[in-house]
Design an enzyme around this catalytic site. Structure first.
Site, PDB file in Angstrom:
ATOM      1  N   ASP A  13       0.812  -1.225   0.000  1.00  0.00           N
ATOM      2  CA  ASP A  13       0.000   0.000   0.000  1.00  0.00           C
ATOM      3  C   ASP A  13       0.842   1.271   0.000  1.00  0.00           C
ATOM      4  O   ASP A  13       0.457   2.289   0.563  1.00  0.00           O
ATOM      5  CB  ASP A  13      -0.980  -0.001   1.191  1.00  0.00           C
ATOM      6  CG  ASP A  13      -1.757  -1.292   1.233  1.00  0.00           C
ATOM      7  OD1 ASP A  13      -2.244  -1.696   0.174  1.00  0.00           O
ATOM      8  OD2 ASP A  13      -1.833  -1.910   2.306  1.00  0.00           O
ATOM      9  N   GLU A  14       1.984   1.205  -0.644  1.00  0.00           N
ATOM     10  CA  GLU A  14       2.846   2.384  -0.749  1.00  0.00           C
ATOM     11  C   GLU A  14       2.391   3.308  -1.870  1.00  0.00           C
ATOM     12  O   GLU A  14       2.858   4.447  -1.963  1.00  0.00           O
ATOM     13  CB  GLU A  14       4.302   1.971  -1.038  1.00  0.00           C
ATOM     14  CG  GLU A  14       4.954   1.104   0.029  1.00  0.00           C
ATOM     15  CD  GLU A  14       4.779  -0.374  -0.282  1.00  0.00           C
ATOM     16  OE1 GLU A  14       4.057  -0.700  -1.245  1.00  0.00           O
ATOM     17  OE2 GLU A  14       5.363  -1.195   0.459  1.00  0.00           O
ATOM     18  N   ASN A  40      -4.318 -11.082  -3.047  1.00  0.00           N
ATOM     19  CA  ASN A  40      -4.303 -10.429  -1.730  1.00  0.00           C
ATOM     20  C   ASN A  40      -3.883  -8.967  -1.856  1.00  0.00           C
ATOM     21  O   ASN A  40      -4.108  -8.167  -0.959  1.00  0.00           O
ATOM     22  CB  ASN A  40      -3.373 -11.177  -0.756  1.00  0.00           C
ATOM     23  CG  ASN A  40      -1.997 -11.438  -1.330  1.00  0.00           C
ATOM     24  OD1 ASN A  40      -1.737 -11.203  -2.511  1.00  0.00           O
ATOM     25  ND2 ASN A  40      -1.102 -11.932  -0.506  1.00  0.00           N
ATOM     26  N   ALA A  41      -3.264  -8.607  -2.979  1.00  0.00           N
ATOM     27  CA  ALA A  41      -2.820  -7.230  -3.199  1.00  0.00           C
ATOM     28  C   ALA A  41      -3.875  -6.459  -3.963  1.00  0.00           C
ATOM     29  O   ALA A  41      -4.446  -6.969  -4.921  1.00  0.00           O
ATOM     30  CB  ALA A  41      -1.522  -7.232  -3.998  1.00  0.00           C
ATOM     31  N   HIS A  43      -4.184  -2.916  -5.991  1.00  0.00           N
ATOM     32  CA  HIS A  43      -3.513  -1.698  -6.472  1.00  0.00           C
ATOM     33  C   HIS A  43      -4.564  -0.703  -6.931  1.00  0.00           C
ATOM     34  O   HIS A  43      -5.436  -1.029  -7.717  1.00  0.00           O
ATOM     35  CB  HIS A  43      -2.584  -2.034  -7.645  1.00  0.00           C
ATOM     36  CG  HIS A  43      -1.322  -2.693  -7.215  1.00  0.00           C
ATOM     37  ND1 HIS A  43      -0.335  -3.052  -8.086  1.00  0.00           N
ATOM     38  CD2 HIS A  43      -0.890  -3.042  -5.986  1.00  0.00           C
ATOM     39  CE1 HIS A  43       0.664  -3.601  -7.410  1.00  0.00           C
ATOM     40  NE2 HIS A  43       0.347  -3.619  -6.141  1.00  0.00           N
ATOM     41  N   VAL A 244      -8.299  -4.392  -0.431  1.00  0.00           N
ATOM     42  CA  VAL A 244      -8.879  -5.731  -0.589  1.00  0.00           C
ATOM     43  C   VAL A 244      -9.874  -6.024   0.530  1.00  0.00           C
ATOM     44  O   VAL A 244     -10.948  -6.569   0.299  1.00  0.00           O
ATOM     45  CB  VAL A 244      -7.760  -6.807  -0.618  1.00  0.00           C
ATOM     46  CG1 VAL A 244      -8.340  -8.221  -0.624  1.00  0.00           C
ATOM     47  CG2 VAL A 244      -6.872  -6.593  -1.833  1.00  0.00           C
ATOM     48  N   THR A 245      -9.540  -5.654   1.757  1.00  0.00           N
ATOM     49  CA  THR A 245     -10.339  -6.081   2.910  1.00  0.00           C
ATOM     50  C   THR A 245     -11.197  -4.970   3.516  1.00  0.00           C
ATOM     51  O   THR A 245     -12.068  -5.251   4.329  1.00  0.00           O
ATOM     52  CB  THR A 245      -9.405  -6.602   4.026  1.00  0.00           C
ATOM     53  OG1 THR A 245      -8.473  -5.562   4.346  1.00  0.00           O
ATOM     54  CG2 THR A 245      -8.648  -7.844   3.577  1.00  0.00           C
ATOM     55  N   LEU A 277       3.302  12.648  -1.091  1.00  0.00           N
ATOM     56  CA  LEU A 277       3.936  13.835  -0.515  1.00  0.00           C
ATOM     57  C   LEU A 277       2.872  14.908  -0.242  1.00  0.00           C
ATOM     58  O   LEU A 277       2.967  15.647   0.733  1.00  0.00           O
ATOM     59  CB  LEU A 277       5.009  14.373  -1.473  1.00  0.00           C
ATOM     60  CG  LEU A 277       5.916  15.427  -0.840  1.00  0.00           C
ATOM     61  CD1 LEU A 277       6.833  14.805   0.201  1.00  0.00           C
ATOM     62  CD2 LEU A 277       6.749  16.154  -1.894  1.00  0.00           C
ATOM     63  N   ASP A 278       1.846  14.942  -1.078  1.00  0.00           N
ATOM     64  CA  ASP A 278       0.766  15.931  -0.915  1.00  0.00           C
ATOM     65  C   ASP A 278      -0.081  15.673   0.334  1.00  0.00           C
ATOM     66  O   ASP A 278      -0.710  16.595   0.847  1.00  0.00           O
ATOM     67  CB  ASP A 278      -0.146  15.917  -2.149  1.00  0.00           C
ATOM     68  CG  ASP A 278      -0.731  14.532  -2.381  1.00  0.00           C
ATOM     69  OD1 ASP A 278       0.068  13.583  -2.575  1.00  0.00           O
ATOM     70  OD2 ASP A 278      -1.963  14.381  -2.329  1.00  0.00           O
ATOM     71  N   GLY A 318      -0.222  13.562  -5.827  1.00  0.00           N
ATOM     72  CA  GLY A 318      -1.680  13.495  -5.901  1.00  0.00           C
ATOM     73  C   GLY A 318      -2.086  12.104  -6.336  1.00  0.00           C
ATOM     74  O   GLY A 318      -1.234  11.295  -6.713  1.00  0.00           O
TER      75      GLY A 318
HETATM   76  P1  IMP Z   1      -1.926 -12.859   3.267  1.00  0.00           P
HETATM   77  O1  IMP Z   1      -0.936 -12.396   2.250  1.00  0.00           O
HETATM   78  O2  IMP Z   1      -3.378 -12.656   2.816  1.00  0.00           O
HETATM   79  O3  IMP Z   1      -1.660 -14.224   3.752  1.00  0.00           O
HETATM   80  O4  IMP Z   1      -1.789 -11.908   4.542  1.00  0.00           O
HETATM   81  C1  IMP Z   1      -0.597 -11.869   5.322  1.00  0.00           C
HETATM   82  C2  IMP Z   1      -0.284 -10.443   5.754  1.00  0.00           C
HETATM   83  O5  IMP Z   1       0.144  -9.693   4.617  1.00  0.00           O
HETATM   84  C3  IMP Z   1      -1.468  -9.660   6.331  1.00  0.00           C
HETATM   85  O6  IMP Z   1      -0.970  -8.766   7.306  1.00  0.00           O
HETATM   86  C4  IMP Z   1      -1.985  -8.874   5.133  1.00  0.00           C
HETATM   87  O7  IMP Z   1      -2.695  -7.732   5.523  1.00  0.00           O
HETATM   88  C5  IMP Z   1      -0.667  -8.542   4.461  1.00  0.00           C
HETATM   89  N1  IMP Z   1      -0.767  -8.260   3.007  1.00  0.00           N
HETATM   90  C6  IMP Z   1      -0.730  -9.159   1.997  1.00  0.00           C
HETATM   91  N2  IMP Z   1      -0.780  -8.536   0.809  1.00  0.00           N
HETATM   92  C7  IMP Z   1      -0.833  -7.220   1.073  1.00  0.00           C
HETATM   93  C8  IMP Z   1      -0.857  -6.059   0.234  1.00  0.00           C
HETATM   94  O8  IMP Z   1      -0.844  -6.105  -0.990  1.00  0.00           O
HETATM   95  N3  IMP Z   1      -0.915  -4.854   0.884  1.00  0.00           N
HETATM   96  C9  IMP Z   1      -0.901  -4.767   2.231  1.00  0.00           C
HETATM   97  N4  IMP Z   1      -0.854  -5.829   3.058  1.00  0.00           N
HETATM   98  C10 IMP Z   1      -0.819  -7.042   2.464  1.00  0.00           C
HETATM   99 MG    MG Z   2      -2.772  -2.393  -1.641  1.00  0.00          MG
END
Ligand code: IMP
Ligand code: MG
Length: 328
Positions: A13-14, A40-41, A43, A244-245, A277-278, A318
């Site tokens: 989440d950078e 799980n990611a 973007h 995602v969550t 930065l903003d 931004g």
């Molecule tokens: P998992 O990857 O779903 O097994 O989760 C393991 C840990 O990684 C948890 O703390 C998630 O919130 C974190 N995590 C996995 N993928 C991301 C991502 O893309 N962004 C932020 N946290 C992530």
């Molecule tokens: Mg993310």
């Protein structure tokens, strides 16, 4: 071949989605290949007034001439993939490596257990799917008829491109090897693994662009230095929610320089992309030139460069893909 790679320097989440969408539009790579763990990611991309949250296909889709690929190392949820492909109307230019592991309903069920609760996983089935892969019991995407038209050999395509961009996911501090184990994701998240995910060898990487947000956040459990109480984070304008969550992200207003230096070393970062930065300095919003930044903001950038010994050549000002200062 010119191949750059974008990785996260913190806990995910950078702002990788934003940086990648900018690089896609500006650098115009023929091929953009997504690496990392899997769905799980999330973007986020803001472009031409629209917001997209992408969990499976590359964020570089905004450059409409790019071939979009998902590397063999990436876990694929067939339903998430097919939904994104339809929503973005990218059927003709998206491909999935035939060796990707498929996430099944059973994996998602297994990701709801006590250990997943302890870690605070995203419950998307990624950990259990990687377990099946290691166990050599996984189902591959080549066995899923709905994906047949998209199957390809990603390494052959990426290595044949004159210009390619590798889209890393997650962040260094979530690495299975180097992160805050056991509160980590189910795979290494450093640049070497991201390159291996799409089949590019270490000698073929030009720049490793490590994305660092102007403050630090973490979703899920585990150690987190200088954490602020949620009310304080809100007051500073740093409150965020997981893509995602939907979970609130934990916030620290500090940059964790010791960890970032270590991340820069292991990723062999050659460029820092500093994002948001903003959010830290609202007067810098939408700046496109370094000279437009306030003295205070420039001092902040210079402190990061001095601490990490890596130039911050890309600076996000931004949410939009085009809100960027590019000093490359
Ligand atoms: P998992 O990857 O779903 O097994 O989760 C393991 C840990 O990684 C948890 O703390 C998630 O919130 C974190 N995590 C996995 N993928 C991301 C991502 O893309 N962004 C932020 N946290 C992530
Ligand atoms: Mg993310």
């Amino acid at each position: 071949m010119i191949c750059d790679i974008v990785v996260g320097g913190q806990f995910g989440d950078e702002g990788k989605g934003k940086v990648i969408s900018y690089l896609a539009l500006n650098d115009q790579p023929e091929v953009i290949a997504r690496s990392g763990v899997g769905p799980n990611a999330g973007h986020q991309v803001f472009y031409k007034g629209r917001q997209y949250s992408l969990r499976q296909v590359p964020s570089g889709f905004v450059y409409d001439k790019a071939r979009l690929l998902v590397g063999a190392g990436v876990l694929v949820s067939p339903s998430v993939f097919l939904r994104e492909v339809t929503e973005l109307d990218i059927q003709k230019r998206v491909g999935v490596d035939r060796r990707c592991t498929a996430i099944t309903d059973e994996h998602i069920k297994q990701d709801g257990g006590a250990n997943s609760e302890k870690i605070g996983t995203t419950k998307t089935g990624c950990g259990p799917a990687n377990m099946d892969r290691v166990n050599r019991t996984a189902k591959l995407v080549s066995e899923i008829p709905e994906l047949a038209q998209y199957l390809c050999d990603v390494p052959t395509e990426v290595n044949a491109a004159k210009k390619a961009l590798i889209e890393g996911t997650q962040g260094f501090m979530l690495s299975l090897l180097y992160g805050t184990y056991p509160f980590v994701t189910s795979k290494d998240t450093s640049a070497s693994t991201m390159a291996a995910d799409v089949g590019v060898g270490p000698k073929n990487i030009r720049d490793v662009i490590m994305v660092v947000k102007a403050y630090t956040t973490r979703v899920g459990n585990g150690p987190f230095k200088f954490e602020l109480p949620p009310e304080k984070a809100k007051e500073l304008g740093f409150a965020e929610y997981g893509t995602v969550t939907g979970r609130p992200r934990r916030v620290s207003d500090k940059l964790h320089f010791d960890d970032l230096r270590y991340a820069a070393m292991i990723n062999s970062a050659s460029i820092i992309a500093l994002t948001k930065l903003d959010v830290r300095f609202p007067s810098c919003a939408h700046a496109k030139k370094y000279s437009q930044l306030t003295d205070e903001a420039r001092k902040f950038v210079e402190e990061i460069e001095a601490e990490l010994h890596v130039p911050a050549k890309i600076i996000g000002t931004g949410a939009d893909a085009e809100d960027i200062i590019d000093r490359r």
